[in-house]
Design a protein around this motif. Structure first.
Motif, PDB file in Angstrom:
ATOM      1  N   CYS A  38       0.812  -1.227   0.000  1.00 20.22           N
ATOM      2  CA  CYS A  38       0.000   0.000   0.000  1.00 20.22           C
ATOM      3  C   CYS A  38       0.839   1.268   0.000  1.00 20.22           C
ATOM      4  CB  CYS A  38      -0.930   0.012   1.214  1.00 20.22           C
ATOM      5  SG  CYS A  38      -0.054  -0.019   2.799  1.00 20.22           S
ATOM      6  N   LEU A  39       2.140   1.157   0.249  1.00 19.35           N
ATOM      7  CA  LEU A  39       2.989   2.338   0.396  1.00 19.35           C
ATOM      8  C   LEU A  39       3.961   2.470  -0.767  1.00 19.35           C
ATOM      9  CD1 LEU A  39       3.856   2.136   4.208  1.00 19.35           C
ATOM     10  CD2 LEU A  39       2.041   3.461   3.102  1.00 19.35           C
ATOM     11  N   GLN A  40       4.307   3.724  -1.069  1.00 18.64           N
ATOM     12  CA  GLN A  40       5.314   4.033  -2.077  1.00 18.64           C
ATOM     13  C   GLN A  40       6.436   4.834  -1.425  1.00 18.64           C
ATOM     14  OE1 GLN A  40       2.714   6.182  -4.827  1.00 18.64           O
ATOM     15  NE2 GLN A  40       2.814   4.471  -6.252  1.00 18.64           N
ATOM     16  N   LEU A  41       7.646   4.634  -1.908  1.00 17.74           N
ATOM     17  CA  LEU A  41       8.767   5.414  -1.397  1.00 17.74           C
ATOM     18  C   LEU A  41       8.584   6.898  -1.675  1.00 17.74           C
ATOM     19  CD1 LEU A  41      12.037   3.441  -2.247  1.00 17.74           C
ATOM     20  CD2 LEU A  41      11.213   4.052   0.028  1.00 17.74           C
ATOM     21  N   ILE A  81      11.198   4.367   7.285  1.00 15.94           N
ATOM     22  CA  ILE A  81      11.401   4.709   5.884  1.00 15.94           C
ATOM     23  C   ILE A  81      10.436   5.819   5.504  1.00 15.94           C
ATOM     24  CG2 ILE A  81      11.311   3.831   3.512  1.00 15.94           C
ATOM     25  CD1 ILE A  81      11.959   1.068   4.616  1.00 15.94           C
ATOM     26  N   PHE A  82      10.894   6.771   4.713  1.00 13.39           N
ATOM     27  CA  PHE A  82      10.047   7.873   4.257  1.00 13.39           C
ATOM     28  C   PHE A  82       9.179   7.384   3.099  1.00 13.39           C
ATOM     29  CE2 PHE A  82      12.865  11.687   5.676  1.00 13.39           C
ATOM     30  CZ  PHE A  82      13.002  11.104   6.924  1.00 13.39           C
ATOM     31  N   VAL A  83       7.857   7.553   3.244  1.00 13.17           N
ATOM     32  CA  VAL A  83       6.928   6.970   2.271  1.00 13.17           C
ATOM     33  C   VAL A  83       5.812   7.942   1.902  1.00 13.17           C
ATOM     34  CG1 VAL A  83       7.349   4.600   3.037  1.00 13.17           C
ATOM     35  CG2 VAL A  83       5.515   5.941   4.110  1.00 13.17           C
ATOM     36  N   ARG A  84       5.020   7.523   0.910  1.00 11.45           N
ATOM     37  CA  ARG A  84       3.795   8.218   0.516  1.00 11.45           C
ATOM     38  C   ARG A  84       2.655   7.206   0.479  1.00 11.45           C
ATOM     39  NH1 ARG A  84       4.233  13.353  -1.766  1.00 11.45           N
ATOM     40  NH2 ARG A  84       6.380  14.084  -2.059  1.00 11.45           N
ATOM     41  N   TYR A  85       1.455   7.728   0.719  1.00 13.70           N
ATOM     42  CA  TYR A  85       0.260   6.881   0.700  1.00 13.70           C
ATOM     43  C   TYR A  85      -0.888   7.665   0.108  1.00 13.70           C
ATOM     44  CZ  TYR A  85      -3.843   4.359   2.390  1.00 13.70           C
ATOM     45  OH  TYR A  85      -5.040   3.695   2.467  1.00 13.70           O
ATOM     46  N   GLN A  86      -1.663   6.999  -0.753  1.00 13.73           N
ATOM     47  CA  GLN A  86      -2.855   7.620  -1.322  1.00 13.73           C
ATOM     48  C   GLN A  86      -4.085   7.063  -0.623  1.00 13.73           C
ATOM     49  OE1 GLN A  86      -3.093   8.383  -5.570  1.00 13.73           O
ATOM     50  NE2 GLN A  86      -5.176   7.591  -5.603  1.00 13.73           N
ATOM     51  N   THR A  87      -4.882   7.937  -0.027  1.00 15.51           N
ATOM     52  CA  THR A  87      -6.055   7.519   0.728  1.00 15.51           C
ATOM     53  C   THR A  87      -7.181   7.092  -0.199  1.00 15.51           C
ATOM     54  OG1 THR A  87      -7.141   9.684   0.804  1.00 15.51           O
ATOM     55  CG2 THR A  87      -5.443   9.246   2.464  1.00 15.51           C
ATOM     56  N   ALA A  88      -8.224   6.533   0.409  1.00 14.52           N
ATOM     57  CA  ALA A  88      -9.393   6.119  -0.362  1.00 14.52           C
ATOM     58  C   ALA A  88     -10.052   7.296  -1.065  1.00 14.52           C
ATOM     59  CB  ALA A  88     -10.397   5.424   0.557  1.00 14.52           C
ATOM     60  N   LEU A  93      -0.570  11.463   0.979  1.00 10.26           N
ATOM     61  CA  LEU A  93       0.019  11.798   2.271  1.00 10.26           C
ATOM     62  C   LEU A  93       1.485  11.394   2.312  1.00 10.26           C
ATOM     63  CD1 LEU A  93      -2.821  10.425   4.620  1.00 10.26           C
ATOM     64  CD2 LEU A  93      -2.635  12.712   3.605  1.00 10.26           C
ATOM     65  N   ARG A  94       2.313  12.238   2.923  1.00 11.09           N
ATOM     66  CA  ARG A  94       3.708  11.879   3.210  1.00 11.09           C
ATOM     67  C   ARG A  94       3.785  11.369   4.646  1.00 11.09           C
ATOM     68  NH1 ARG A  94       7.984  16.096   2.777  1.00 11.09           N
ATOM     69  NH2 ARG A  94       9.383  14.370   2.336  1.00 11.09           N
ATOM     70  N   GLY A  95       4.668  10.402   4.865  1.00 10.03           N
ATOM     71  CA  GLY A  95       4.762   9.883   6.219  1.00 10.03           C
ATOM     72  C   GLY A  95       5.887   8.884   6.383  1.00 10.03           C
ATOM     73  N   VAL A 189      -5.238  -0.227   6.383  1.00  9.58           N
ATOM     74  CA  VAL A 189      -4.129   0.687   6.655  1.00  9.58           C
ATOM     75  C   VAL A 189      -4.481   1.521   7.885  1.00  9.58           C
ATOM     76  CG1 VAL A 189      -2.703   2.559   5.755  1.00  9.58           C
ATOM     77  CG2 VAL A 189      -3.572   0.799   4.208  1.00  9.58           C
ATOM     78  N   LEU A 190      -3.575   1.551   8.845  1.00 15.53           N
ATOM     79  CA  LEU A 190      -3.730   2.394  10.029  1.00 15.53           C
ATOM     80  C   LEU A 190      -2.911   3.665   9.818  1.00 15.53           C
ATOM     81  CD1 LEU A 190      -4.576   2.882  13.029  1.00 15.53           C
ATOM     82  CD2 LEU A 190      -2.451   1.708  13.662  1.00 15.53           C
ATOM     83  N   ILE A 191      -3.560   4.812   9.958  1.00 13.27           N
ATOM     84  CA  ILE A 191      -2.904   6.108   9.758  1.00 13.27           C
ATOM     85  C   ILE A 191      -2.914   6.867  11.080  1.00 13.27           C
ATOM     86  CG2 ILE A 191      -2.897   8.249   8.421  1.00 13.27           C
ATOM     87  CD1 ILE A 191      -4.729   6.779   6.392  1.00 13.27           C
ATOM     88  N   VAL A 192      -1.734   7.247  11.543  1.00 17.26           N
ATOM     89  CA  VAL A 192      -1.605   8.054  12.759  1.00 17.26           C
ATOM     90  C   VAL A 192      -0.968   9.383  12.370  1.00 17.26           C
ATOM     91  CG1 VAL A 192      -0.589   8.237  15.061  1.00 17.26           C
ATOM     92  CG2 VAL A 192      -1.366   6.010  14.215  1.00 17.26           C
TER      93      VAL A 192
END
Length: 255
Positions: A38-41, A81-88, A93-95, A189-192
């Motif tokens: 689910c995550l991208q660098l 690790i520094f990643v990106r995530y696209q929500t539904a 998001l960067r995280g 996916v849990l997002i904090v």
């Protein structure tokens, strides 16, 4: 019930007396296998990904609804690790994706593993300042040692850094706003989200570092130090975790 507790079920607050982050650059092909699907660098020039070691001295850490006198003081170390995530909903998001966490107290490791997925272990990590005003972070048990000159105006970037200036490196200095955990059994996916005030990182000159956890990852090539930044005296808050289905997000990727 235990699984629900691990999903960061309430807001947590703390005061960061000090946070030092060492960021290491690696080819993106090296770090990609460490990530869930689910995550991208979060990459630099579509070439480098980044793995960070963060060392934080916290004060009065506690659930936000608890009074200050109930807070506890800890030293925390985190490898992420520094990643990106696209929500539904399609938001990008960067995280951070947490690989491992360490703390200097058993109770933090115990409670941290009940209420988070951050994979805590306890060790004898300590932070001190030498007579020469060097910041020293060490653990005999973990064989960890970092020595730095914090916030010096004459800092130069590490020799093998992919960045050409501290300004360019600042984008990857952290903290990134979100932390992500993936449950492969439920495809959730849990997002904090982390909130902070007055985050003004200063370059730090790293005189020496030995971080054995990096060796356990068997990364090739060897991680190259890209930058190091330090911040002090920061109020910080972790919001209650938010869960969403990644199957829905995956469909959005294909749309």
């Amino acid at each position: 019930m235990l699984q629900l507790l691990k999903n960061h079920p309430f807001d947590v607050i703390a005061h960061f007396d000090m946070s030092l982050v060492l960021t290491f650059a690696l080819p993106k092909e090296t770090l990609n296998p460490l990530l869930p699907p689910c995550l991208q660098l979060d990459t630099f020039k579509d070439t480098y990904g980044f793995l960070a070691a963060a060392f934080v001295k916290t004060r009065n850490l506690r659930p936000s609804i608890f009074p200050e006198f109930t807070g506890q003081d800890f030293i925390l170390a985190g490898y992420r690790i520094f990643v990106r995530y696209q929500t539904a909903e399609g938001k990008r998001l960067r995280g951070l994706y947490i690989l491992k966490s360490e703390t200097n107290k058993n109770r933090m490791a115990y409670l941290g593993n009940i209420f988070t997925h951050y994979n805590y272990t306890s060790t004898d990590i300590e932070i001190e300042t030498s007579i020469a005003d060097e910041l020293i972070i060490r653990s005999k048990k973990s064989k960890l040692k970092v020595v730095c000159h914090p916030g010096r105006d004459d800092c130069v970037l590490p020799q093998n850094s992919p960045f050409i200036s501290w300004k360019e490196a600042r984008r990857f200095a952290g903290p990134l706003p979100h932390t992500f955990t993936f449950n492969e059994h439920t495809n959730e996916v849990l997002i904090v989200k982390g909130l902070r005030n007055d985050w003004h990182p200063r370059p730090a000159s790293i005189k020496e570092y030995h971080i054995p956890f990096l060796n356990t990852l068997n990364l090739e090539p060897t991680p190259a130090l890209a930058n190091a930044f330090i911040v002090e005296n920061i109020p910080y808050q972790w919001k209650k975790g938010k869960i969403e289905s990644w199957k829905q997000t995956e469909q959005n990727f294909k749309a």
